[in-house]
Motif scaffolding. Structure first.
Motif, PDB file in Angstrom:
ATOM      1  N   THR A   5       0.826  -1.203   0.000  1.00 43.66           N
ATOM      2  CA  THR A   5       0.000   0.000   0.000  1.00 43.66           C
ATOM      3  C   THR A   5       0.862   1.256   0.000  1.00 43.66           C
ATOM      4  OG1 THR A   5      -0.135   0.003   2.409  1.00 43.66           O
ATOM      5  CG2 THR A   5      -1.908  -1.096   1.218  1.00 43.66           C
ATOM      6  N   VAL A   6       0.290   2.322  -0.527  1.00 48.16           N
ATOM      7  CA  VAL A   6       0.915   3.632  -0.454  1.00 48.16           C
ATOM      8  C   VAL A   6      -0.156   4.618   0.001  1.00 48.16           C
ATOM      9  CG1 VAL A   6       0.518   4.087  -2.917  1.00 48.16           C
ATOM     10  CG2 VAL A   6       2.242   5.405  -1.667  1.00 48.16           C
ATOM     11  N   ASP A   7       0.163   5.418   0.989  1.00 48.02           N
ATOM     12  CA  ASP A   7      -0.781   6.349   1.578  1.00 48.02           C
ATOM     13  C   ASP A   7      -0.362   7.788   1.322  1.00 48.02           C
ATOM     14  OD1 ASP A   7      -1.517   4.437   4.615  1.00 48.02           O
ATOM     15  OD2 ASP A   7      -2.089   4.136   2.536  1.00 48.02           O
ATOM     16  N   LEU A   8      -1.346   8.667   1.360  1.00 50.65           N
ATOM     17  CA  LEU A   8      -1.098  10.098   1.285  1.00 50.65           C
ATOM     18  C   LEU A   8      -1.871  10.754   2.423  1.00 50.65           C
ATOM     19  CD1 LEU A   8       0.317  12.335  -0.402  1.00 50.65           C
ATOM     20  CD2 LEU A   8      -1.891  12.700  -1.525  1.00 50.65           C
ATOM     21  N   GLN A   9      -1.140  11.196   3.426  1.00 54.42           N
ATOM     22  CA  GLN A   9      -1.744  11.923   4.542  1.00 54.42           C
ATOM     23  C   GLN A   9      -1.806  13.398   4.170  1.00 54.42           C
ATOM     24  OE1 GLN A   9      -3.053  10.807   7.546  1.00 54.42           O
ATOM     25  NE2 GLN A   9      -3.706  12.936   7.791  1.00 54.42           N
ATOM     26  N   MET A  10      -2.998  13.944   4.170  1.00 57.71           N
ATOM     27  CA  MET A  10      -3.198  15.335   3.754  1.00 57.71           C
ATOM     28  C   MET A  10      -3.735  16.126   4.926  1.00 57.71           C
ATOM     29  SD  MET A  10      -4.841  14.712  -0.030  1.00 57.71           S
ATOM     30  CE  MET A  10      -6.363  14.038   0.611  1.00 57.71           C
ATOM     31  N   ASN A  11      -2.962  17.091   5.384  1.00 56.25           N
ATOM     32  CA  ASN A  11      -3.348  17.946   6.498  1.00 56.25           C
ATOM     33  C   ASN A  11      -3.511  19.391   6.030  1.00 56.25           C
ATOM     34  OD1 ASN A  11      -3.075  15.708   8.264  1.00 56.25           O
ATOM     35  ND2 ASN A  11      -0.902  16.151   8.566  1.00 56.25           N
ATOM     36  N   SER A  12      -4.158  20.182   6.856  1.00 53.10           N
ATOM     37  CA  SER A  12      -4.358  21.613   6.550  1.00 53.10           C
ATOM     38  C   SER A  12      -4.888  21.799   5.131  1.00 53.10           C
ATOM     39  CB  SER A  12      -3.044  22.376   6.728  1.00 53.10           C
ATOM     40  OG  SER A  12      -2.530  22.218   8.034  1.00 53.10           O
ATOM     41  N   LEU A  13      -5.908  21.048   4.809  1.00 48.35           N
ATOM     42  CA  LEU A  13      -6.432  21.068   3.446  1.00 48.35           C
ATOM     43  C   LEU A  13      -7.038  22.418   3.095  1.00 48.35           C
ATOM     44  CD1 LEU A  13      -7.828  17.471   3.374  1.00 48.35           C
ATOM     45  CD2 LEU A  13      -6.260  18.415   1.682  1.00 48.35           C
ATOM     46  N   LYS A  14      -6.881  22.780   1.819  1.00 50.26           N
ATOM     47  CA  LYS A  14      -7.367  24.044   1.306  1.00 50.26           C
ATOM     48  C   LYS A  14      -8.352  23.778   0.167  1.00 50.26           C
ATOM     49  CE  LYS A  14      -2.782  26.053   2.102  1.00 50.26           C
ATOM     50  NZ  LYS A  14      -1.632  26.756   1.474  1.00 50.26           N
ATOM     51  N   PRO A  15      -9.219  24.709  -0.126  1.00 51.37           N
ATOM     52  CA  PRO A  15     -10.151  24.516  -1.250  1.00 51.37           C
ATOM     53  C   PRO A  15      -9.435  24.206  -2.563  1.00 51.37           C
ATOM     54  CG  PRO A  15     -10.877  26.330   0.103  1.00 51.37           C
ATOM     55  CD  PRO A  15      -9.539  25.922   0.647  1.00 51.37           C
ATOM     56  N   GLU A  16      -8.261  24.769  -2.740  1.00 50.77           N
ATOM     57  CA  GLU A  16      -7.509  24.511  -3.975  1.00 50.77           C
ATOM     58  C   GLU A  16      -6.934  23.097  -4.054  1.00 50.77           C
ATOM     59  OE1 GLU A  16      -7.110  27.076  -1.864  1.00 50.77           O
ATOM     60  OE2 GLU A  16      -4.981  27.641  -1.665  1.00 50.77           O
ATOM     61  N   ASP A  17      -7.064  22.326  -2.979  1.00 52.55           N
ATOM     62  CA  ASP A  17      -6.665  20.912  -3.027  1.00 52.55           C
ATOM     63  C   ASP A  17      -7.771  20.034  -3.610  1.00 52.55           C
ATOM     64  OD1 ASP A  17      -5.120  21.416   0.155  1.00 52.55           O
ATOM     65  OD2 ASP A  17      -4.092  21.232  -1.785  1.00 52.55           O
ATOM     66  N   THR A  18      -8.934  20.621  -3.852  1.00 50.29           N
ATOM     67  CA  THR A  18     -10.045  19.874  -4.428  1.00 50.29           C
ATOM     68  C   THR A  18      -9.683  19.340  -5.805  1.00 50.29           C
ATOM     69  OG1 THR A  18     -11.702  21.127  -3.200  1.00 50.29           O
ATOM     70  CG2 THR A  18     -12.434  20.039  -5.223  1.00 50.29           C
ATOM     71  N   ALA A  19      -9.823  18.029  -5.979  1.00 48.01           N
ATOM     72  CA  ALA A  19      -9.446  17.390  -7.242  1.00 48.01           C
ATOM     73  C   ALA A  19      -9.766  15.906  -7.153  1.00 48.01           C
ATOM     74  CB  ALA A  19      -7.957  17.575  -7.520  1.00 48.01           C
ATOM     75  N   VAL A  20      -9.647  15.236  -8.277  1.00 47.13           N
ATOM     76  CA  VAL A  20      -9.625  13.779  -8.277  1.00 47.13           C
ATOM     77  C   VAL A  20      -8.175  13.359  -8.092  1.00 47.13           C
ATOM     78  CG1 VAL A  20     -10.098  11.658  -9.553  1.00 47.13           C
ATOM     79  CG2 VAL A  20     -11.633  13.630  -9.781  1.00 47.13           C
ATOM     80  N   TYR A  21      -7.938  12.494  -7.133  1.00 48.04           N
ATOM     81  CA  TYR A  21      -6.589  12.046  -6.812  1.00 48.04           C
ATOM     82  C   TYR A  21      -6.402  10.615  -7.335  1.00 48.04           C
ATOM     83  CZ  TYR A  21      -5.653  16.087  -3.875  1.00 48.04           C
ATOM     84  OH  TYR A  21      -5.428  17.369  -3.433  1.00 48.04           O
ATOM     85  N   TYR A  22      -5.277  10.431  -8.029  1.00 46.98           N
ATOM     86  CA  TYR A  22      -4.980   9.155  -8.645  1.00 46.98           C
ATOM     87  C   TYR A  22      -3.697   8.561  -8.061  1.00 46.98           C
ATOM     88  CZ  TYR A  22      -8.179  10.767 -12.296  1.00 46.98           C
ATOM     89  OH  TYR A  22      -9.266  11.229 -12.991  1.00 46.98           O
ATOM     90  N   CYS A  23      -3.717   7.287  -7.797  1.00 41.26           N
ATOM     91  CA  CYS A  23      -2.524   6.546  -7.423  1.00 41.26           C
ATOM     92  C   CYS A  23      -1.849   6.046  -8.703  1.00 41.26           C
ATOM     93  CB  CYS A  23      -2.922   5.365  -6.550  1.00 41.26           C
ATOM     94  SG  CYS A  23      -1.579   4.291  -6.037  1.00 41.26           S
ATOM     95  N   VAL A  24      -0.522   6.141  -8.738  1.00 41.37           N
ATOM     96  CA  VAL A  24       0.209   5.703  -9.930  1.00 41.37           C
ATOM     97  C   VAL A  24       1.403   4.851  -9.528  1.00 41.37           C
ATOM     98  CG1 VAL A  24      -0.459   7.792 -11.189  1.00 41.37           C
ATOM     99  CG2 VAL A  24       1.760   7.688 -10.039  1.00 41.37           C
ATOM    100  N   ALA A  25       1.871   4.059 -10.491  1.00 39.38           N
ATOM    101  CA  ALA A  25       3.043   3.212 -10.262  1.00 39.38           C
ATOM    102  C   ALA A  25       3.858   3.126 -11.541  1.00 39.38           C
ATOM    103  CB  ALA A  25       2.618   1.823  -9.812  1.00 39.38           C
ATOM    104  N   ASP A  26       5.169   3.104 -11.370  1.00 35.27           N
ATOM    105  CA  ASP A  26       6.063   2.942 -12.514  1.00 35.27           C
ATOM    106  C   ASP A  26       7.403   2.471 -11.984  1.00 35.27           C
ATOM    107  OD1 ASP A  26       5.985   4.166 -15.631  1.00 35.27           O
ATOM    108  OD2 ASP A  26       7.988   3.850 -14.796  1.00 35.27           O
ATOM    109  N   SER A  27       8.131   1.763 -12.822  1.00 34.00           N
ATOM    110  CA  SER A  27       9.461   1.312 -12.402  1.00 34.00           C
ATOM    111  C   SER A  27      10.463   2.456 -12.395  1.00 34.00           C
ATOM    112  CB  SER A  27       9.944   0.191 -13.326  1.00 34.00           C
ATOM    113  OG  SER A  27       9.977   0.652 -14.660  1.00 34.00           O
ATOM    114  N   SER A  28      10.126   3.588 -13.001  1.00 31.01           N
ATOM    115  CA  SER A  28      11.020   4.735 -13.085  1.00 31.01           C
ATOM    116  C   SER A  28      10.521   5.898 -12.241  1.00 31.01           C
ATOM    117  CB  SER A  28      11.156   5.185 -14.541  1.00 31.01           C
ATOM    118  OG  SER A  28      11.727   6.462 -14.642  1.00 31.01           O
TER     119      SER A  28
END
Length: 123
Positions: free
Chosen positions: A78-101
């Protein structure tokens, strides 16, 4: 083949926190750099954070430094993203990605993408 499934999105008030999680279905999780991207309506997709297989390299876009933390658990794939002090400009669709590079992840050419999870920051 890598399958990525995100969870943890939702609606939060400005100043609040959310934790996104991504579960990777892959036998060799340690071979991949993992990252989180986001895309807001009318804006380009951007790399928010990335982490190499051993955590030796970390990347954060300037707008989230000091507020977001990326981490990974090799035992759970698993990979997590802890997001604190969120702002309205953080509004978005968030995608998890993976690559060997690592560079491919940071430069927006990751090979594998999750379906995305909506994060809305609003009062």
């Amino acid at each position: 083949q890598v399958q990525l499934v995100e969870s943890g999105g939702g609606l939060v008030q400005p100043g609040g926190s959310l934790r996104l999680s991504c579960a990777a279905s892959v036998r060799t999780f340690s071979r991949y750099t993992m990252g989180w991207f986001r895309q807001a309506p009318g804006k380009e997709r951007e790399c928010v954070a990335a982490i190499t297989w051993n955590g030796g390299l970390l990347y954060y876009t300037d707008s989230v430094k000091g507020r977001f933390t990326i981490s990974r658990d090799g035992a759970k794939n698993t990979v997590d993203l802890q997001m604190n002090s969120l702002k309205p400009e953080d509004t978005a669709v968030y995608y998890c990605v993976a690559d060997s590079s690592y560079s491919d992840v940071v430069n927006n050419v990751s090979e594998y993408w999750g379906q995305g999870t909506q994060v809305t920051v609003s009062s």
